[in-house]
Design a protein around this motif. Sequence first.
Motif, PDB file in Angstrom:
ATOM      1  N   SER A  10       0.850  -1.194   0.000  1.00 34.65           N
ATOM      2  CA  SER A  10       0.000   0.000   0.000  1.00 34.65           C
ATOM      3  C   SER A  10       0.886   1.245   0.000  1.00 34.65           C
ATOM      4  CB  SER A  10      -0.894   0.007   1.239  1.00 34.65           C
ATOM      5  OG  SER A  10      -0.120   0.271   2.391  1.00 34.65           O
ATOM      6  N   PRO A  11       0.331   2.390  -0.404  1.00 35.15           N
ATOM      7  CA  PRO A  11       1.117   3.618  -0.345  1.00 35.15           C
ATOM      8  C   PRO A  11       1.688   3.879   1.060  1.00 35.15           C
ATOM      9  CG  PRO A  11      -0.834   3.987  -1.659  1.00 35.15           C
ATOM     10  CD  PRO A  11      -0.975   2.619  -1.046  1.00 35.15           C
ATOM     11  N   SER A  16       4.153   6.717   2.156  1.00 39.15           N
ATOM     12  CA  SER A  16       3.283   7.871   1.953  1.00 39.15           C
ATOM     13  C   SER A  16       2.375   8.017   3.173  1.00 39.15           C
ATOM     14  CB  SER A  16       2.436   7.700   0.695  1.00 39.15           C
ATOM     15  OG  SER A  16       1.555   8.782   0.548  1.00 39.15           O
ATOM     16  N   LEU A  17       2.694   8.954   4.009  1.00 39.04           N
ATOM     17  CA  LEU A  17       1.924   9.134   5.237  1.00 39.04           C
ATOM     18  C   LEU A  17       0.867  10.217   5.113  1.00 39.04           C
ATOM     19  CD1 LEU A  17       4.845   8.843   7.806  1.00 39.04           C
ATOM     20  CD2 LEU A  17       3.326   7.048   6.959  1.00 39.04           C
ATOM     21  N   ASN A  18       1.001  11.086   4.113  1.00 36.56           N
ATOM     22  CA  ASN A  18       0.055  12.196   3.994  1.00 36.56           C
ATOM     23  C   ASN A  18      -0.882  12.069   2.798  1.00 36.56           C
ATOM     24  OD1 ASN A  18       1.746  12.714   1.883  1.00 36.56           O
ATOM     25  ND2 ASN A  18       2.540  14.651   2.679  1.00 36.56           N
TER      26      ASN A  18
END
Length: 78
Positions: A10-11, A16-18
């Motif tokens: 997954s992102p 990718s946290l935002n």
Amino acid sequence: MKIVRRLGASPRERGSLNGDTCPDIFELSDGNFAVIGTDRTDALDGELPTDAARADYERIVVISRETLVRAKRDIPDV
């Protein structure tokens, strides 16, 4: 047509946290694949090889190398 599953990480798993960088690959119920990526049609259309073509309704979408490499294990052989 429905999304059956994600291919690869997954992102969030890719860092990718935002939600700003979220390329993704999904397998669809009809056996096709859907890709979320950055539309680079304008930049790459003129770079297509002479034996490649794009219909007006098609877009050239770029995903990160990591997205595809991490999806490799989930891509069926047939």
